[in-house]
Design an enzyme around this catalytic site. Structure first.
Site, short mmCIF file in Angstrom:
data_model
loop_
_atom_site.label_atom_id
_atom_site.label_comp_id
_atom_site.label_asym_id
_atom_site.label_seq_id
_atom_site.Cartn_x
_atom_site.Cartn_y
_atom_site.Cartn_z
N GLY A 74 -13.87 -1.45 -6.20
CA GLY A 74 -15.16 -0.92 -5.80
C GLY A 74 -15.17 -0.10 -4.53
O GLY A 74 -16.23 0.12 -3.96
N GLY A 75 -14.00 0.34 -4.04
CA GLY A 75 -13.99 1.16 -2.84
C GLY A 75 -14.66 0.46 -1.67
O GLY A 75 -14.43 -0.71 -1.41
N ASN B 144 -6.71 4.59 -6.88
CA ASN B 144 -7.82 5.18 -6.16
C ASN B 144 -8.86 5.71 -7.14
O ASN B 144 -9.77 4.98 -7.50
CB ASN B 144 -7.38 6.26 -5.17
CG ASN B 144 -8.45 6.53 -4.12
OD1 ASN B 144 -9.12 5.62 -3.67
ND2 ASN B 144 -8.60 7.79 -3.73
N ASP C 248 -7.75 8.47 0.90
CA ASP C 248 -8.21 7.34 1.71
C ASP C 248 -7.90 7.52 3.20
O ASP C 248 -8.35 6.73 4.02
CB ASP C 248 -7.60 6.03 1.20
CG ASP C 248 -8.44 5.40 0.11
OD1 ASP C 248 -9.47 5.99 -0.25
OD2 ASP C 248 -8.08 4.32 -0.38
N THR D 211 -9.90 0.90 -8.97
CA THR D 211 -9.04 -0.15 -8.45
C THR D 211 -9.19 -1.29 -9.44
O THR D 211 -10.13 -1.30 -10.23
CB THR D 211 -9.52 -0.55 -7.04
OG1 THR D 211 -9.45 0.60 -6.21
CG2 THR D 211 -8.74 -1.69 -6.45
N ARG E 280 0.84 -1.19 0.00
CA ARG E 280 0.00 0.00 0.00
C ARG E 280 0.88 1.25 0.00
O ARG E 280 1.99 1.26 0.56
CB ARG E 280 -0.86 -0.04 1.27
CG ARG E 280 -1.82 1.14 1.47
CD ARG E 280 -3.04 0.95 0.65
NE ARG E 280 -4.15 1.78 1.15
CZ ARG E 280 -5.05 2.34 0.36
NH1 ARG E 280 -4.99 2.17 -0.95
NH2 ARG E 280 -6.04 3.05 0.87
N SER F 205 -7.88 1.01 3.78
CA SER F 205 -8.39 0.58 2.48
C SER F 205 -9.51 -0.42 2.69
O SER F 205 -9.63 -1.04 3.75
CB SER F 205 -7.27 -0.07 1.66
OG SER F 205 -7.77 -0.68 0.49
N SER F 206 -10.33 -0.61 1.66
CA SER F 206 -11.33 -1.68 1.66
C SER F 206 -10.90 -2.84 0.77
O SER F 206 -11.62 -3.83 0.67
CB SER F 206 -12.68 -1.15 1.18
OG SER F 206 -13.20 -0.20 2.08
N THR G 129 -4.38 -0.40 -6.90
CA THR G 129 -5.23 0.75 -7.18
C THR G 129 -4.45 2.04 -7.41
O THR G 129 -3.33 2.20 -6.92
CB THR G 129 -6.21 0.96 -6.01
OG1 THR G 129 -7.12 2.02 -6.32
CG2 THR G 129 -5.48 1.29 -4.72
#
Length: 577
Positions: free
Chosen positions: A478-479, A406, A428, A386, A112, A457-458, A404
């Site tokens: 998909g966030g 974003n 984020d 993403t 990340r 993050s998701s 991603t």
């Protein structure tokens, strides 16, 4: 299948890898030498399989498997290829998560992005303490320190079978010689260009990204060639690092020191037993793994309430929304970067805790939003662009990778003379506690901006195993919709025994605590007619959304993999004998 004649497997048939040494906090390439001959393993599956976002990355994976590579080699080749052919989301200027299952053992790699050293908690607020519109989304100050190159280098160095140069070759080919632009990619470019108009250098590099054009990226090809020759060292301390730092100087916060100090991190994955399967999923700084386990286990705890309730009926939607309220309340309060904040993962996925949370569900009407509080008390302090892909090789090794930029094309900033699209991942973070980000979700001080911190993050690359063998490889962009989408597909498969294509294509919906009592529906299979009336009668507001995931999934039936790409997206699947 031969796609790139300049890529050749080693004459011995054994894997060649780059040796590494540690310098300035990252891994350096040294001349490639032969790895000790590995014990040749017999194939355990009838074929390798992939579910990926586009045909070019599928072709790249095919080449790697043809060269004798494993799932990790293929995953790395896919990532670099998507940075060229899927530039709205594929990247080397962003970051992500990789869940692996190799030789019967689970692993998780966090690459990340990190906040720059000069980042501050209030960097996106004006002198009155209000959030400055778009500052965390567009332009140089929105960019976090990229992690993709270091992540891919680290994964391939540890588990790959082929030479590093081999896995870079497909991406270099597409950057140097071009690829044909699809209509959907042009549509993404056109939409992004409107957002960036006059505020970044986006059009300088992508104005010709038009349907039918053979799009070449010579600057990016040169970067990829240097990475191929020198490994991650080039991106984090070499010529490419200099280009990134030069582009940022006077505009953004990232410096050469930020790049030199970046490191990907191997973490313990979140694991849980569910329905006879072992769930292997993403730990913090992802909220996705904790959220997915909470959803699966709370639904199981409420089996009596779900008994006889038809899939995607008004009552089913209500019960799932009640569970999701509690998951998002916990997400906002407790989840952040574990290197900065002690995240109570074990408590959040504890069976007794989840049974207590499930017991709070109102089976008839929506629980009042203000009444749904974080379940451990308050003392403890992503958009469609993403992309995800799933890979399994014939030896049963698997990779689930989500990475991603974003937003679409990230921050809209392209590194001059390098062609690298940079992320807008700083959005984020909790730019201001209690203020929603681009996905409408809020956070607390646990996700506040700090130098070198990774934003929450998701993203939730997930693998399910049964009796020590891979059963499912799944993920999606998909966030905040990521882990709710994965949850719905998994339950479609295992709770409702749906065929894999039907499980992926079925209607999906989403609720995330805020806005209150709102069910988001998707245009692919909208909530309308009598169903809409019944849901609204329960006290919900229905709201449309542009996107609800792009699932890429592989299910293993016996020793035969089956791959499905979401009909909502551009993905393709392939099997390789």
């Amino acid at each position: 299948m031969k796609l790139f004649s300049n890529v050749k497997a080693s004459a011995s048939g054994f894997a060649l890898v780059a040796l590494i040494s540690v310098s300035s906090g990252f891994l350096e390439a040294t001349p490639a030498v032969a790895k000790a001959p590995a014990k040749i393993q017999p194939a355990t599956l009838t074929s390798a399989a992939i579910a990926v976002p586009d045909r070019y990355s599928a072709d790249a994976a095919g080449q790697i498997f043809n060269e004798g590579g494993n799932a990790v080699d293929a995953a790395v080749a896919i990532a670099f290829t998507l940075a060229v052919t899927y530039p709205d989301a594929g990247n080397i200027g962003g970051g992500g998560f990789m869940t692996l299952y190799v030789d019967g053992k689970p692993y998780f790699l966090d690459y990340r992005e990190r906040a720059p050293l000069a980042a501050t908690k209030n960097m996106y607020l004006d002198d009155k303490g209000n959030v400055v519109k778009d500052m965390s989304l567009i332009g140089y100050r929105a960019v976090g320190v990229p992690g993709t190159v270091e992540g891919m280098w680290e994964a391939q160095r540890r588990f790959g079978k082929l030479k590093w140069k081999q896995v870079l070759a497909p991406a270099i080919h597409y950057a140097r010689d071009g690829f044909e632009v699809s209509q959907k990619l042009q549509e993404r470019r056109d939409g992004a260009a409107k957002s960036f108009a006059g505020r970044t250098n986006f059009d300088t590099y992508f104005s010709n990204l038009k349907q039918g054009v053979n799009f070449k990226q010579p600057d990016l090809a040169a970067v990829l060639q240097r990475i191929s020759d020198h490994g991650a060292k080039d991106f984090y301390s070499g010529k490419t690092a200099d280009l990134i730092a030069d582009a940022m100087r006077g505009h953004g916060l990232i410096t050469k020191a930020d790049l030199e100090q970046y490191k990907a991190v191997w973490r313990e994955p979140v694991t849980a037993d569910w329905n006879g399967y072992r769930v292997i999923t993403a730990p913090p700084p992802s909220s996705g793994g904790v959220g997915l386990v909470q959803l699966l286990k709370m639904k199981a705890d409420l089996a009596a309430d779900f008994n006889g309730v038809p899939l995607n009926s008004a009552q089913y939607v209500h019960l799932i929304a009640e569970i999701e309220k509690r998951v998002f309340a916990d997400r906002a309060q407790y989840l952040g970067d574990p290197d900065f904040y002690k995240v109570p993962v074990a408590q959040l996925i504890d069976d007794a805790y989840l049974a207590k949370r499930a017991a709070e569900v109102n089976p008839d009407t929506p629980s009042g939003t203000k009444s749904v509080q974080p379940g451990l008390g308050t003392s403890m302090p992503e958009k469609a662009e993403t992309t995800h892909y799933s890979v399994i090789d014939k030896w049963g090794n698997a990779v689930s990778n989500t990475y991603t930029l974003n937003g679409p094309f990230g921050s809209g900033v392209v590194v001059d003379r390098a062609g690298i699209v940079l992320n807008d991942e700083m959005d984020d973070f909790s730019v201001k506690p209690g203020v929603a980000n681009m996905f409408g979700v809020v956070g607390s001080d646990a996700n506040a901006i700090e130098p070198q911190k990774r934003p929450l993050s998701s993203m939730d690359p997930t693998i399910l195993t049964k009796d020590g063998k891979v059963a499912l490889v799944i993920g999606t962009p998909g966030g905040s919709r990521i882990f709710t989408s994965i949850f719905q597909v998994i339950t479609n498969i295992y709770d409702f025994d749906m065929p894999l294509p039907d499980a992926v294509a079925a209607m999906r919906f989403h609720h995330q605590l805020l806005p209150p009592d709102t069910i988001f529906w998707e245009p692919y299979k909208p909530i309308e007619g009598e169903l809409a009336t019944q849901i609204e009668a329960k006290g919900y507001k229905l709201e449309g959304q542009r996107f609800n995931g792009d699932i890429q999934v592989i299910k293993v039936n016996g020793n035969t993999p089956e791959a499905v790409a979401d009909p909502r997206g551009r993905g393709v699947t392939r099997l390789f004998q």
